[in-house]
Every structure is written in C-alpha cells, then in structure tokens.
Design an enzyme around this catalytic site. Sequence first.
Site, PDB file in Angstrom:
ATOM      1  CG  HIS A  43     -16.692  -0.525   4.067  1.00  0.00           C
ATOM      2  ND1 HIS A  43     -16.878  -1.813   4.489  1.00  0.00           N
ATOM      3  CD2 HIS A  43     -15.761   0.010   4.885  1.00  0.00           C
ATOM      4  CE1 HIS A  43     -16.106  -2.051   5.535  1.00  0.00           C
ATOM      5  NE2 HIS A  43     -15.417  -0.954   5.792  1.00  0.00           N
ATOM      6  CD  GLU A  55     -19.187  -2.974   1.916  1.00  0.00           C
ATOM      7  OE1 GLU A  55     -18.341  -2.613   1.070  1.00  0.00           O
ATOM      8  OE2 GLU A  55     -18.906  -3.151   3.124  1.00  0.00           O
ATOM      9  CB  CYS A  78     -12.397  -2.736   4.853  1.00  0.00           C
ATOM     10  SG  CYS A  78     -11.926  -1.450   6.016  1.00  0.00           S
TER      11      CYS A  78
HETATM   12  N1  GLN Z   1      -9.949  -3.758  11.240  1.00  0.00           N
HETATM   13  C1  GLN Z   1      -9.511  -3.029  10.104  1.00  0.00           C
HETATM   14  C2  GLN Z   1      -9.280  -1.568  10.413  1.00  0.00           C
HETATM   15  O1  GLN Z   1      -9.796  -1.039  11.352  1.00  0.00           O
HETATM   16  C3  GLN Z   1     -10.472  -3.167   8.940  1.00  0.00           C
HETATM   17  C4  GLN Z   1     -11.797  -2.555   9.198  1.00  0.00           C
HETATM   18  C5  GLN Z   1     -12.881  -3.031   8.272  1.00  0.00           C
HETATM   19  O2  GLN Z   1     -12.755  -4.059   7.608  1.00  0.00           O
HETATM   20  N2  GLN Z   1     -13.985  -2.307   8.243  1.00  0.00           N
HETATM   21  O3  GLN Z   1      -8.578  -0.915   9.691  1.00  0.00           O
END
Ligand code: GLN
Length: 549
Positions: free
Chosen positions: A508, A510, A382
């Site tokens: 994600h 994970e 992310c």
């Molecule tokens: N802050 C970033 C976004 O909103 C990444 C979010 C995250 O790592 N879950 O896109």
Amino acid sequence: MAKYIFVTGGVTSSLGKGIIAASLAKLLQARGLTTTIQKFDPYINVDPGTMNPYEHGECYVTEDGAETDLDLGHYERFLNIHTTQANNVTTGSIYQTVINRERAGDYLGKTVQVIPHITDEIKRRMKLLGDSNKYDVILTEIGGTVGDIESLPFIEAVRQLQWEMPEEDCLVVHLTLIPYLKAAKELKTKPTQHSVKLLSENGVHPDILVCRTERPLSEEIKRKLALFCNVKQDSVIEAMDASTIYEVPIAMLKEKLDVIVLKKLNITNYNEPELDKWKGFLDKLKHPKYKVTIGLIGKYIELQDAYKSILESFIHAGAMNECKVQVVNVHSEFITEDNVGEKLSELDGLLVAPGFGNRGVEGKIIAVQYARENNLPFFGICLGMQMAAIEFARNVLHIPDANSTEMQPTTANPVIDMMEEQKKITMKGGTMRLGSYPCIIKENSLAFQIYGKTDISERHRHRWEFNNAYLSQFENAGMIASGINPETGLVEIIELPMHPFFIGVQYHPELKSTVENPQPIFVSFIKYAKEFAEAKHSIKNSLLQSEMI
Ligand code: GLN
C-alpha cells in the site's frame, strides 16, 4: 519531560479534531519542537482492523504493522513522521490488557473497576510515548464527542492527569461548533456553552476553545464565548471552513493557536515557524497548471473516507506535478464489458483500489483489461494488483478460469493464492501480513525508474499473494515481476514493459505519502497521466484541423 495537549470534541462529531490536532502539532514542529500525536478511540473493538470501511473509513497501517484509525494517516501526512502501535488506543485494547492482567492474577484480592483500574491503564497509555523521552509535546486526540457514555473513562483519565501534573505541563483544547442560524442571521454560542458545561461536570476544563464556523467570529461573540465558557478571550480561536485541510495549519498560525499553546505550556525555547516547504506545496496545490482525470475503481466509493490515503496521495502527487487531479469514482460492481468503454473513455489514468471479497471484482478485471489494451496509465494497489494478474492470465495467457482463491476457493488455476503462513490462521484481528517489509527492485524496470533505487520498503495488509508457480508463464508473455521480497520471494510489483505505464503493487504505497515526501509511484502515475492527456488533446486538435482542411 514531555508536555501534554489533549484535544476533545463537543457539539457534534466530524468537526475535524484530527486535522486540528495535526495542524497544531505541525506548527509546534515548525517551531523546532519534537511532537507526535496519538488517538484514543472509545469503541470496544481492539482495533479498527475488523471493521468494514462503511463503518469506519479506511484502516490505516503503521510501519510496525498496527491497524489503526485513519486519523493516524493525517498525523503522518502532516508531520512527516512515523506513528506506531502505541499511537492508537481503543477502549477494547485497554479492557483487553486489564482483563488479561486480572486473569493472570495481578489484581488478586481486589475488585477490578473502571476507576482506578481502567483509568490507570488509560493514563499509562497516554504517557507511554512521553516516557520514551523522545518528544517535547504529545498531543492526544480523544475520539467521540463530549457527553458520549463511552468516552467518560478517557475524560476521567484526562482529569486525573491534569490533577497529577504541574499545571504548565498539560492543557486541554476543546474543538466545538458555532452554528449559523439563517433565520436569525446569527452565530449561536449556546451549543458550545453546553458542551463546555458537560466537560466541566466531568471535571475537565478546557484551556483553549477552537471554534469551527462558517462565518468569522466577531470580537463580541469571542467575548461572550470566553465569558460563559470561562476561558481567556485570546484562547477563543476561530476555525473557519477551509478549502483544503492543508490550509488549516496556516489558518491556525494566523489565529496564533501555537503562540497561546506555547505560553500556556510555558515553553520558551522555540523558533520562528519554518513552513516554507508547506507553503510551497500549498501554492502549487492552489495554482495548478494542468489537469488530469483519474478513475478510482472501487466498491466503497460512496464513502470518501474508505480511500482516504489514496485521495490524499493524489493531492500530494498532483501538487508535485503542478496538476489538478480530478478523481472520478467508478463503482466496480457496475462495470461490464458493454459499458466499460463509455465509463472509462474520459480518463487519463486508472487506479484499481484495494479491497476484500468477491463483490465488484469482475468489474475491476474488465477495467484492467481496458487500461491494458488502450495504453491507459494503470496503477493497481493490493487487490488491484491481484486483479491485474488475473486479467493477464485470463486474456493473455488464455487461462479462462484463472482466479484468486479468495474469490473462487476451488479454482483449478489459482494465480493468486493464500500465503502459506496464512493458511493456519483462524483468528481475524491483526493476523494479516501487516506493516513494513523490504522489496528488491530489478534494474531496468519502471519501478526502478520510479524509485531510483533497488532497495525499498513499503507497508502491507493482505492474506493473498501472486502464485509463483505461474511466474515464468507471465514473464514469457510480457508481464514481469519487478519487485520481490528478498526473504520469501513474494512478488511485490508487477509491470508490463510493453505498456507506457502499467504497474501493480502488492503493498500500500498510499500509506507513506506525505506533504513533504509524496509517494513516488503516485508522482510518476500523475506524470504519465498528464502525458496521456496531452497526447489525447493533440490528437483531437490535429483531427479537428484536418477536418477544417
Ligand atoms: N483481499 C486481498 C488480500 O487479502 C487484497 C487485500 C487488499 O487489497 N488490502 O490479499
């Protein structure tokens, strides 16, 4: 008709109600019963999505896009099932429903009160999953500790449900602590007696006591607990501290927790526990043949719970590779160009963690550059993927002011930009791009080699995305988008074919790793880290040998 097990906690928080609930559910599942677990949290936030990880640890996201308590992650990892929005309920969400109903005029003429209106709504939610007829047993973990003012309506709802249901359809497991007093050289039962008394004052009597302890409970202590807490002696279960949470189902099996539960719920149709896969995993976990050191670059590293699912995914992937994964936490705020080599030189792989906001991002970018230039296996999740794109733009495409508009809203080169549909959103809770979305993987890519297929779906939690206006520049210079959302064209995966293992994902992964199905990127990352470690080792050895000659 589903049967219900409620898990309450006494004496202190952090006793591991989630792990005990998940372990019990695992044993029932291993005996052929269909189970699920839900968590009822007493706080007033509608969900934990708006809480800082320092407050609440990681926010776990379900397939259907609910932002939930991290215990749901344990439930999924243990049971290998998907949970949903319905599996996590908070006081805030209960009140929200009741107040919305009141505003709609549904209670016209009535005073709306904790009893019956709030407790009725809690009971409705407690039975919601059971009403689907999909489950034999539903476990409900009540967050907090007995005696907290906030959890009283939940305990009252359990009391009413117990009263409403046939005795054999519902039971209460109370998790408690038996402290060992060094000075007295004794295990002490009094705190447990008090917490059971407190629970009983609220009308709920535990059927089973699960006792967390550092030392074995003698029969005499068990008898004392049984007598003063008014439970049968075989219902006093010892839960000794375990070396890993994955040991707990086996420990509970030995203590016959499942057998007692089956008896009390009068369930007669069950098998011998089928735990071969689980035991195989445990065996590999406890007897690794290799070892790798992975750097986890984040800004919440003081708090292990902030990256819970990532750490658990490493455990699953490590076992799969017969490899111990030692995770070294590296605080991104303290990485500079001058110290990056020294901080990361011992690593066999680098994971740049998800995150929000400005703090520590420059350190993450410097770490990515180090991994890219030194062929160190790299995995960005992310925000970690977004930082990898920025690093590439700055140092390979020579766009020095490349940035994300999250960090620098006025940047002239927003290689990471806010998603269009996010721009009109003003409310913070539950409004990110959440939950499962499909992704199509390009053949002949690292991602394809990892997943072994082109169609995948993974879970998300973000507002920003890769800016496709820059995609051809990236691809011409060697960073490719190997996974794309088929409906929107959103870049889900980036990778560097010239590098042995360099992958960044907008989603994600994970959140989908379980004991029985370790997440493939983690598995592959550890495999490459192992190769990296071996190569380092043989270079060192040959240098040593040449010195000796
Ligand atoms: N802050 C970033 C976004 O909103 C990444 C979010 C995250 O790592 N879950 O896109």
